[in-house]
Each structure stands twice: as structure tokens, then as C-alpha cells.
Write a protein that holds these residues in place. Structure first.
Motif, PDB file in Angstrom:
ATOM      1  N   ASP A 115       0.828  -1.209   0.000  1.00  0.00           N
ATOM      2  CA  ASP A 115       0.000   0.000   0.000  1.00  0.00           C
ATOM      3  C   ASP A 115       0.855   1.249   0.000  1.00  0.00           C
ATOM      4  O   ASP A 115       0.419   2.315  -0.408  1.00  0.00           O
ATOM      5  N   VAL A 116       2.059   1.102   0.506  1.00  0.00           N
ATOM      6  CA  VAL A 116       2.923   2.271   0.628  1.00  0.00           C
ATOM      7  C   VAL A 116       4.129   2.116  -0.297  1.00  0.00           C
ATOM      8  O   VAL A 116       4.860   1.128  -0.214  1.00  0.00           O
ATOM      9  N   LYS A 117       4.288   3.068  -1.191  1.00  0.00           N
ATOM     10  CA  LYS A 117       5.450   3.070  -2.077  1.00  0.00           C
ATOM     11  C   LYS A 117       6.011   4.477  -2.150  1.00  0.00           C
ATOM     12  O   LYS A 117       5.300   5.440  -1.866  1.00  0.00           O
ATOM     13  N   PHE A 118       7.272   4.578  -2.551  1.00  0.00           N
ATOM     14  CA  PHE A 118       7.900   5.895  -2.604  1.00  0.00           C
ATOM     15  C   PHE A 118       8.577   6.147  -3.952  1.00  0.00           C
ATOM     16  O   PHE A 118       9.075   5.222  -4.599  1.00  0.00           O
ATOM     17  N   MET A 119       8.569   7.411  -4.320  1.00  0.00           N
ATOM     18  CA  MET A 119       9.287   7.849  -5.514  1.00  0.00           C
ATOM     19  C   MET A 119      10.403   8.761  -5.026  1.00  0.00           C
ATOM     20  O   MET A 119      10.140   9.758  -4.349  1.00  0.00           O
ATOM     21  N   ILE A 120      11.638   8.406  -5.349  1.00  0.00           N
ATOM     22  CA  ILE A 120      12.748   9.244  -4.877  1.00  0.00           C
ATOM     23  C   ILE A 120      13.520   9.804  -6.066  1.00  0.00           C
ATOM     24  O   ILE A 120      13.785   9.100  -7.044  1.00  0.00           O
ATOM     25  N   CYS A 121      13.855  11.068  -5.954  1.00  0.00           N
ATOM     26  CA  CYS A 121      14.698  11.683  -6.978  1.00  0.00           C
ATOM     27  C   CYS A 121      16.108  11.828  -6.417  1.00  0.00           C
ATOM     28  O   CYS A 121      16.316  12.422  -5.368  1.00  0.00           O
ATOM     29  N   ASN A 122      17.043  11.280  -7.142  1.00  0.00           N
ATOM     30  CA  ASN A 122      18.439  11.311  -6.726  1.00  0.00           C
ATOM     31  C   ASN A 122      19.100  12.573  -7.270  1.00  0.00           C
ATOM     32  O   ASN A 122      19.414  12.668  -8.450  1.00  0.00           O
ATOM     33  N   ALA A 123      19.252  13.555  -6.395  1.00  0.00           N
ATOM     34  CA  ALA A 123      19.900  14.805  -6.806  1.00  0.00           C
ATOM     35  C   ALA A 123      21.178  14.989  -6.008  1.00  0.00           C
ATOM     36  O   ALA A 123      21.518  16.083  -5.584  1.00  0.00           O
ATOM     37  N   ASP A 124      21.875  13.881  -5.798  1.00  0.00           N
ATOM     38  CA  ASP A 124      23.079  13.958  -4.975  1.00  0.00           C
ATOM     39  C   ASP A 124      24.270  14.460  -5.785  1.00  0.00           C
ATOM     40  O   ASP A 124      25.085  15.238  -5.301  1.00  0.00           O
ATOM     41  N   GLU A 125      24.356  14.009  -6.985  1.00  0.00           N
ATOM     42  CA  GLU A 125      25.380  14.464  -7.934  1.00  0.00           C
ATOM     43  C   GLU A 125      26.754  14.687  -7.298  1.00  0.00           C
ATOM     44  O   GLU A 125      27.215  15.817  -7.144  1.00  0.00           O
ATOM     45  N   GLY A 126      27.382  13.585  -6.949  1.00  0.00           N
ATOM     46  CA  GLY A 126      28.652  13.691  -6.248  1.00  0.00           C
ATOM     47  C   GLY A 126      29.872  13.626  -7.137  1.00  0.00           C
ATOM     48  O   GLY A 126      30.991  13.899  -6.703  1.00  0.00           O
ATOM     49  N   ASP A 127      29.680  13.285  -8.375  1.00  0.00           N
ATOM     50  CA  ASP A 127      30.759  13.126  -9.330  1.00  0.00           C
ATOM     51  C   ASP A 127      31.492  14.460  -9.525  1.00  0.00           C
ATOM     52  O   ASP A 127      30.874  15.439  -9.919  1.00  0.00           O
ATOM     53  N   PRO A 128      32.789  14.520  -9.182  1.00  0.00           N
ATOM     54  CA  PRO A 128      33.457  15.814  -9.296  1.00  0.00           C
ATOM     55  C   PRO A 128      33.451  16.293 -10.751  1.00  0.00           C
ATOM     56  O   PRO A 128      33.742  15.528 -11.660  1.00  0.00           O
ATOM     57  N   GLY A 129      33.107  17.530 -10.947  1.00  0.00           N
ATOM     58  CA  GLY A 129      33.110  18.082 -12.298  1.00  0.00           C
ATOM     59  C   GLY A 129      31.773  17.971 -12.996  1.00  0.00           C
ATOM     60  O   GLY A 129      31.624  18.418 -14.118  1.00  0.00           O
ATOM     61  N   ALA A 130      30.776  17.379 -12.350  1.00  0.00           N
ATOM     62  CA  ALA A 130      29.476  17.238 -13.001  1.00  0.00           C
ATOM     63  C   ALA A 130      28.494  18.229 -12.399  1.00  0.00           C
ATOM     64  O   ALA A 130      28.463  18.411 -11.185  1.00  0.00           O
ATOM     65  N   PHE A 131      27.706  18.874 -13.224  1.00  0.00           N
ATOM     66  CA  PHE A 131      26.716  19.805 -12.686  1.00  0.00           C
ATOM     67  C   PHE A 131      25.472  19.868 -13.561  1.00  0.00           C
ATOM     68  O   PHE A 131      24.780  20.871 -13.642  1.00  0.00           O
ATOM     69  N   MET A 132      25.190  18.740 -14.233  1.00  0.00           N
ATOM     70  CA  MET A 132      23.998  18.686 -15.074  1.00  0.00           C
ATOM     71  C   MET A 132      22.733  18.795 -14.237  1.00  0.00           C
ATOM     72  O   MET A 132      21.823  19.546 -14.550  1.00  0.00           O
ATOM     73  N   ASP A 133      22.696  18.005 -13.168  1.00  0.00           N
ATOM     74  CA  ASP A 133      21.479  17.926 -12.370  1.00  0.00           C
ATOM     75  C   ASP A 133      21.214  19.258 -11.681  1.00  0.00           C
ATOM     76  O   ASP A 133      20.082  19.705 -11.587  1.00  0.00           O
ATOM     77  N   ARG A 134      22.283  19.855 -11.208  1.00  0.00           N
ATOM     78  CA  ARG A 134      22.123  21.146 -10.550  1.00  0.00           C
ATOM     79  C   ARG A 134      21.521  22.159 -11.531  1.00  0.00           C
ATOM     80  O   ARG A 134      20.610  22.913 -11.196  1.00  0.00           O
ATOM     81  N   SER A 135      22.021  22.168 -12.748  1.00  0.00           N
ATOM     82  CA  SER A 135      21.520  23.132 -13.719  1.00  0.00           C
ATOM     83  C   SER A 135      20.051  22.910 -14.030  1.00  0.00           C
ATOM     84  O   SER A 135      19.302  23.863 -14.214  1.00  0.00           O
ATOM     85  N   ILE A 136      19.662  21.654 -14.098  1.00  0.00           N
ATOM     86  CA  ILE A 136      18.252  21.374 -14.371  1.00  0.00           C
ATOM     87  C   ILE A 136      17.396  21.862 -13.208  1.00  0.00           C
ATOM     88  O   ILE A 136      16.391  22.547 -13.400  1.00  0.00           O
ATOM     89  N   LEU A 137      17.826  21.545 -11.992  1.00  0.00           N
ATOM     90  CA  LEU A 137      17.025  21.951 -10.831  1.00  0.00           C
ATOM     91  C   LEU A 137      16.981  23.465 -10.688  1.00  0.00           C
ATOM     92  O   LEU A 137      15.982  24.032 -10.273  1.00  0.00           O
ATOM     93  N   GLU A 138      18.056  24.112 -11.032  1.00  0.00           N
ATOM     94  CA  GLU A 138      18.074  25.573 -10.925  1.00  0.00           C
ATOM     95  C   GLU A 138      17.319  26.245 -12.065  1.00  0.00           C
ATOM     96  O   GLU A 138      16.733  27.302 -11.892  1.00  0.00           O
ATOM     97  N   GLY A 139      17.362  25.642 -13.218  1.00  0.00           N
ATOM     98  CA  GLY A 139      16.778  26.294 -14.387  1.00  0.00           C
ATOM     99  C   GLY A 139      15.358  25.865 -14.692  1.00  0.00           C
ATOM    100  O   GLY A 139      14.616  26.593 -15.344  1.00  0.00           O
ATOM    101  N   ASP A 140      14.995  24.676 -14.248  1.00  0.00           N
ATOM    102  CA  ASP A 140      13.681  24.162 -14.617  1.00  0.00           C
ATOM    103  C   ASP A 140      13.174  23.179 -13.557  1.00  0.00           C
ATOM    104  O   ASP A 140      12.932  22.008 -13.852  1.00  0.00           O
ATOM    105  N   PRO A 141      13.008  23.644 -12.321  1.00  0.00           N
ATOM    106  CA  PRO A 141      12.674  22.702 -11.243  1.00  0.00           C
ATOM    107  C   PRO A 141      11.322  22.006 -11.439  1.00  0.00           C
ATOM    108  O   PRO A 141      11.173  20.843 -11.065  1.00  0.00           O
TER     109      PRO A 141
END
Ligand SMILES: Cc1cc2nc3c(=O)[nH]c(=O)nc-3n(C[C@H](O)[C@H](O)[C@H](O)COP(=O)(O)O)c2cc1C
Ligand code: SF4
Ligand code: FES
Lengths: 130, 548
Positions: B187-213
Motif C-alpha cells: 500500500d505504501v510506495k515511494f518515488m525518490i529523486c536522486n539529486a546527490d550528484e557527487g561526481d566531481p566536475g558534473a553539474f547537469m542535475d544542478r543546472s536542471i534543478l536551478e533552471g527548470d525545477p
């Protein structure tokens, strides 16, 4: 206010679409018509701003959205300002001179919608671009 | 509202904010007002244009003029010259590095030519803090369509047929993951978005969240509907304060409009999202560690199976997807699976966002169709290597990937071809190296990072990465023998095969791939020869991502 249906969402979209229309289509290259308006000092002093506003208003009031109005610099025809160039994809660009705001409607109706350039306003282009 | 004739879009992504774009924005507003143009000109904050290296970025629409490196005092000229007199401010136009030619239109910039923006489609175009702009561009219609016109199976089927694979690194088919989660009886399920983005030098996810949340919120709701979840979590690192602020604004607006919350679109589907802040450990990007961290436990991975889809957050079936994966979903729902599947290669569909960094002219974000070659990305879009230096290698997949050399430049890239070449897609970081870079140093740089980030849960990971780093240090200090090189290689494979989670399983990849392609550089250090390429000794000058 809560949106309770897809139709309500679409209504909100409609209400706000003018806010982004220019930008949305500015982003997509390709099949749209461009209206270039000479907006250098000479153009502005001859009324290019009024011309440009007239285009923007006419287009948005008629919901024509595949046309991009682009202010550009001077092309050297200060004698015939304001100048307006209409670029329809696949056709030779047409350059008009002396386009005061009262000519705007004609250009939209006859040229852009009707496909017939307005002969007596056309300027002869005597240079090529490199 | 008086008709606004011009939009001035000021990038307020992190890159540009760091170079004072907020002041640029303020000055533009003040000057436009002072000149009496406040009505005609709309000044808008946007997210990252993917061109941070040239920031702050200001774009004027509909003229489609793209200004770079705009300082606060340039605001006056933009208003006085461009807006009032209609003359472009030449000195602020982008200049092509190789041709010394100023380029005015975004479309004409080589940087943008081969790109196709799906996940980034609204970034740099809309005001991320205004839900109405998102809606005006068709936002939330996909959600409406999914929950009022499609069954849960139809949604899953569409995503499956689109061929979308997870953009977080693993490349697992998204539709399949949703299907597996839906099939769990609970009955209980979850949807999780992984916005951890720990890979040094990567900032794709950040840009998406900042530009088009909103695109991410919308997609999470679509996914939640499909799998049968009514709660969602976005796990985001606390080091992304701007993204967090924009997400909070977006969440508030979405709730106000009833796009999140109870009975969305008048249906009986309800869904809401909470944010959880991560402390910025690389391992917390791994989904089981992420779930532990969400539960307030130590951020350490669990053995899989059971997969989160079976037993996730507090033991309930949980679907974890990456930010960029989500950002593709609304377009897939609106435009259909076939549209998406038409892009890309046989087994990798759609587009991928890459963060270009290192020795490359156009540092920034690019979004390209899968199947493009590295050469096109690096030379045509990225503008090649600065100062006329020679290309040596490119590291894809961050610390988990490997180097790809000249001979791999023409392979069409997708998940599988990169693995065949001993690297991986990872989250999309791309670090370019030139002839001056010594490859042993590169391997050591990554190992130092993974050694720091290995959580210590399992022996091979904890001890193995440390030993690998020590061996590399010995080699780069010129104290190693040929036997050490063999031992290094052996240990690398051992760690790869025996670690518990992806972090240390992939950590040896930089060592393995540099040994394969640049064996001579290792040997030169052992034999204390001068090597023609690169400095001989490791000088830890590149401190990015390093703690010690
Ligand atoms: C060490 C490690 C770090 C990871 N970091 C991230 C990350 O920062 N962001 C992310 O989305 N996925 C990351 N992943 C992948 C996740 O475990 C998971 O596969 C992903 O979030 C699933 O989403 P997707 O199917 O949409 O890609 C990482 C995996 C490992 C092993
Ligand atoms: S492999 Fe590394 S990160 Fe993963 S559990 Fe083991 S020590 Fe921790
Ligand atoms: S932050 Fe402005 S272009 Fe990236």
C-alpha cells in the motif's frame, strides 16, 4: 487557486502564453518568418520603434506565432528609414523602406499572409553580403 | 499589461551568480526604469545556459543576441545602446576562440549547433521561479494527460517503449524499473529523486534543478502515479543552496495550484514531495546508501538484492531515479515514445547532457543526441583544446570511468560503447586532458577522491582504495619497481571484483584504463626516465575534490 482539470490548465497556459511566445520561438531555428527592423539611431529617429511596436502588437493580437520580430542595426539606407526586411524561409528576403507604422498592416496582410510583396515599398538591394 | 517588446534574460545559475550576475540583473532593472523602459522591457532571471565559462550570460530576445562576460557596469550599455538605440554592444558578443570572429546569435554559435535540448529545453528560457512560465510552455500538461487520460500501465508502456535509460550512471531502463516497482504488492510506495550528484566536475542535475525545477516535480508525480506512490523525496546535497531554494519555491507554487497535494487534477491521485538534504558524500548517491541516509542512518550501501524497488525506504517498494532521467519524462509523455526513440542509437535513446570541463575551450553544459562522437563534442561543440595544444585523452564517467584516447574519438557514444572502451557514461562528466597532463597523476587524482569517499563498510573498498592510492603515490614519487606495477594491476582487478558497491567496484577504472593506454608513462616513472609527454612527478596542484 487549484487547477482541477486539464482544461483549466490549458486556460492558464493560454492566459500566460504571450509572456513567453517570443522567446519560445526565438529558441527554435528553422521554419519561421523573420521580420528584421533597422533599429539604429537613424531608424529610431525616423520612427522604427513605433513600427516595431506596431508589428509586435499586430502579431500578438492576431495570434500569429511563427514570426519573429528582430531589431537589427543599420544597413546603410538611412535615406529610406525605417527599413524592414521580411525573411520568409525559402524565399529571397525582401527589403522595404519608409515603413512607418501605418504600413505595418499592409505588410502583414499582403505580404506575409497574402504572399505578395508590396512593390512600391521595396528597396533595391545593391550589395551582397560576404 | 503593456506589451513587452523585449526580454532580457540574465543567467542566475550558480556559475554566473559567482561572477556577479545578480548585480548585473539589479543594474539592468534600475537603468531600464530610469530610462523609462520598465514597461517595454522584461528582465528575467533564468537558469544556467551551459556556458558558465563565459558568464555572466545575458541574452536579449527576440533579437537572439547573446552577451558573454557581462559585468555590472555593462548594464548601462546594454540598455542605452542595445535597447534604446538598437545597436549591439559589440565588445560583449561571444568570440569564437579559433576564428576571432564575434558571433551574435545563439544559433550561429558552434557551441549550440549540434545540440538538441530535451532535458534542458527550458533552461535559460524561462524564469524558474515562475510556475506560469513553465505552464505557458506546456508545463504540467504531461502530468494532466498521464493521470486523466492514461492508465498506469499505459504510462509505463510509453516510458518503456521510449527506450529511456537511467541518466544517473547505471543506464537501467526506466520503464522497466517503474514496472517492477508497480508490480510490488504494497500500500505504501515511494518515488525518490536522486539529486546527490557527487561526481566531481558534473553539474547537469544542478543546472536542471536551478533552471527548470518544475519539470522534475512534474515527472516525479507522473512516475508516482505509474508505480502507485503517494509520497516523494528529493535527496539533494546541501551544497546546492540555490537549487534547494528554487525547488522550495517550485514546490510551494505547485501546491498552491493543486499540482501537488490531494486529488491532483480532480482525480483520486494524491502526491506530495519532501526534500532531504545530503551532506555531500559521494557514496550517498548510490541508491541504497541514499535510502539509508534518508532514513537518518549512516550513508552506507546495502547488499543488493533486495533492490530498492522491492525493499526500499523503510522497507517499502521505492523507485529511485536521477534528476536528468526525470527531466526527460514530460516530453516523452507529450510527444510520445516514438519521438524519443527516434533519437540516439540502437540501445541508447534520446539525448544526454554532458558537463565539459578540463582542457577545453567551451567549458559548460551540452546536450547532444546519443550516438554523437566524442570528436564532435570536444572539437565542434567544445571548441577544441586551448592554446593549440594536442588532445591526449578524455575521462568520461568521472572517478568511476576511464580515459578514452584519440583512437576512441570517433566511436558513437552510448552506454554500451563507452563500457566497451573501458570507460562508462556515468552521470555525464567529461574531463578533457591535453599533452601536458601526466596520466599517472590523473589516476592518482581520482584514486585520492575515491579513497576519501569510500565509506568503509566493506574491506576491499576501504583497504583496497587506500592501498591503490599508496602504490600510485610510490610510483609517482619515483620509488617504485616494475613489480609494483604488476601488483598495482592485480590489486586494481581485485578491488573491482570484490567490493560491495559501485563506488569501489568502479574506483580502479582510472588506474586500469590509464595503465592500458599509457603504460609507457608508468614505466618512465619507474625507470626514472624523462618522458616526452607530461611532467614526470606528481605535483598535487589540481585540488578539486581533494581533501588532503
Ligand atoms: C558510488 C555511486 C554514486 C552514485 N551517485 C549518483 C548520483 O550522484 N546521482 C544519481 O542520480 N545516481 C547516482 N548513482 C546511481 C544510483 O545508485 C542509481 O542507480 C540511480 O540514482 C538510479 O537512477 P536512474 O535509473 O534514473 O539513473 C551512484 C551510484 C554509485 C554506485
Ligand atoms: S565498496 Fe567502497 S563505498 Fe561501497 S561499501 Fe565498500 S567501502 Fe563503502
Ligand atoms: S551559470 Fe550561467 S551559464 Fe552556467
Amino acid at each position: 487557486m487549484k487547477i482541477k482539470s486539464l482544461d483549466e490548465l490549458r486556460k492558464i497556459r493560454e492566459e500566460h502564453s504571450n509572456q513567453v511566445r517570443l522567446r519560445e520561438y526565438g529558441e527554435m531555428a528553422g521554419d519561421k518568418i523573420e521580420i528584421l527592423i533597422g533599429m539604429a539611431t537613424c531608424g529610431i529617429s525616423s520612427g522604427a520603434r513605433e513600427t516595431l511596436n506596431a508589428f509586435v502588437n499586430a502579431l500578438s493580437s492576431e495570434d500569429i506565432d511563427n514570426i519573429k520580430v528582430v531589431p537589427v542595426g543599420c544597413i546603410g539606407y538611412c535615406h529610406s528609414e525605417p527599413t524592414v526586411q521580411v525573411n520568409i524561409p525559402g524565399q529571397k528576403p525582401v527589403l522595404y523602406g519608409n515603413v512607418k507604422e501605418n504600413k505595418v498592416r499592409d505588410i502583414i496582410e499582403k505580404h506575409i499572409k497574402g504572399g505578395k510583396p508590396i512593390e512600391n515599398l521595396i528597396l533595391h538591394v545593391d550589395f551582397e553580403r560576404a | 499589461m503593456a506589451s513587452t517588446r523585449t526580454n532580457i534574460m540574465v543567467c542566475c545559475g550558480t556559475g554566473c551568480l559567482a561572477s556577479e550576475s545578480e548585480k548585473v540583473l539589479k543594474n539592468l532593472e534600475v537603468i531600464a526604469k530610469a530610462r523609462g523602459y520598465a514597461e517595454e522591457v522584461q528582465i528575467i532571471k533564468t537558469g544556467c545556459f551551459g556556458f558558465c565559462e563565459q558568464g555572466p550570460i545575458v541574452k536579449v530576445e527576440p533579437d537572439n543576441v547573446f552577451y558573454v562576460r557581462v559585468s555590472p557596469k555593462d548594464a548601462k550599455d546594454i540598455i542605452d545602446e542595445h535597447i534604446i538605440k538598437g545597436r549591439k554592444v559589440e565588445r560583449l558578443l561571444y568570440m569564437e576562440p579559433n576564428e576571432n570572429e564575434r558571433i551574435k546569435k545563439q544559433e550561429d554559435m558552434p557551441f549550440y549547433k549540434k545540440q538538441l535540448r530535451v532535458a534542458l529545453k527550458n533552461c535559460g528560457l524561462i524564469n524558474p521561479e515562475d510556475v506560469y512560465e513553465y505552464i505557458a510552455l506546456g508545463g504540467y500538461e504531461a502530468l494532466g494527460k498521464a493521470i486523466t487520460k492514461m492508465t498506469r500501465d499505459q504510462v509505463i508502456d510509453t516510458v518503456k517503449r521510449s527506450g529511456l535509460r537511467g541518466r544517473g550512471g547505471g543506464g537501467f531502463p526506466t520503464g522497466l524499473k517503474w514496472e517492477i516497482t508497480k508490480k510490488q504488492e504494497s500500500d505504501v510506495k515511494f518515488m525518490i529523486c536522486n539529486a546527490d550528484e557527487g561526481d566531481p566536475g558534473a553539474f547537469m542535475d544542478r543546472s536542471i534543478l536551478e533552471g527548470d525545477p518544475h519539470s522534475v516535480l512534474e515527472a516525479m508525480a507522473i512516475g508516482a502515479y505509474a508505480i502507485g506512490a503517494d509520497k516523494g523525496i528529493i535527496y539533494i546535497r546541501a551544497e546546492y543552496p540555490l537549487a534547494i531554494a528554487r525547488l522550495n519555491t517550485a514546490l510551494k507554487q505547485a501546491r498552491e495550484l493543486g499540482l501537488l497535494g490531494k486529488n491532483i487534477f480532480g482525480t483520486d491521485f494524491s502526491f506530495d514531495i519532501n526534500l532531504k538534504y545530503g551532506a555531500g558524500a559521494f557514496v550517498c548517491g548510490e541508491e541504497t546508501a541514499l535510502i539509508n541516509s534518508c532514513e537518518g542512518k549512516r550513508g552506507e550501501p546495502n547488499f543488493k538484492p533486495p533492490y530498492p524497488a522491492e525493499e526500499g525506504y523503510w522497507g517499502h517498494p521505492t523507485c529511485v531515479n536521477n534528476v536528468e532521467t526525470f527531466a526527460n519524462i514530460p516530453s516523452i509523455i507529450m510527444k510520445g515514445a516514438d519521438w524519443f526513440a527516434a533519437m540516439g542509437t540502437e540501445r541508447s535513446k534520446g539525448t544526454k547532457v554532458f558537463a565539459l570541463a578540463g582542457k577545453i575551450n567551451n567549458v559548460g553544459l551540452v546536450e547532444v543526441p546519443m550516438g554523437i562522437t566524442l570528436r564532435e563534442i570536444i572539437f565542434d561543440i567544445g571548441g577544441g583544446i586551448p592554446k593549440g595544444k594536442k588532445f591526449k585523452a578524455v575521462q568520461t564517467g568521472g572517478p568511476s570511468g576511464g580515459v578514452i584516447t584519440e583512437e576512441g574519438l570517433d566511436t558513437p557514444i552510448d552506454y554500451d560503447s563507452l563500457i566497451e572502451r573501458g570507460s562508462m557514461m556515468g552521470s555525464g562528466g567529461m574531463i578533457v586532458m591535453d599533452e601536458d597532463d601526466n596520466m599517472v597523476n590523473i589516476a592518482k587524482f581520482y584514486l585520492e577522491f575515491t579513497m576519501d569517499e569510500a565509506c568503509g563498510r566493506c574491506g576491499p573498498g576501504r583497504i583496497g582504495t587506500k592501498r591503490l592510492f599508496e602504490m600510485l603515490h610510490k610510483i609517482s614519487s619515483g620509488k617504485a619497481t616494475m613489480a609494483d606495477l604488476d601488483a598495482l594491476k592485480q590489486l586494481a582487478y581485485m578491488v573491482k571484483d570484490s567490493s560491495l558497491c559501485g563506488l569501489c567496484q568502479t574506483a580502479p577504472n582510472p588506474v586500469i584504463s590509464t595503465m592500458k593506454h599509457f603504460w609507457d608513462e608508468y614505466v618512465a616513472l619507474v625507470k626514472d626516465e624523462d618522458h616526452p609527454q607530461g611532467e614526470g612527478r606528481y605535483v598535487p596542484k589540481n585540488k578539486i575534490g581533494m581533501k588532503s
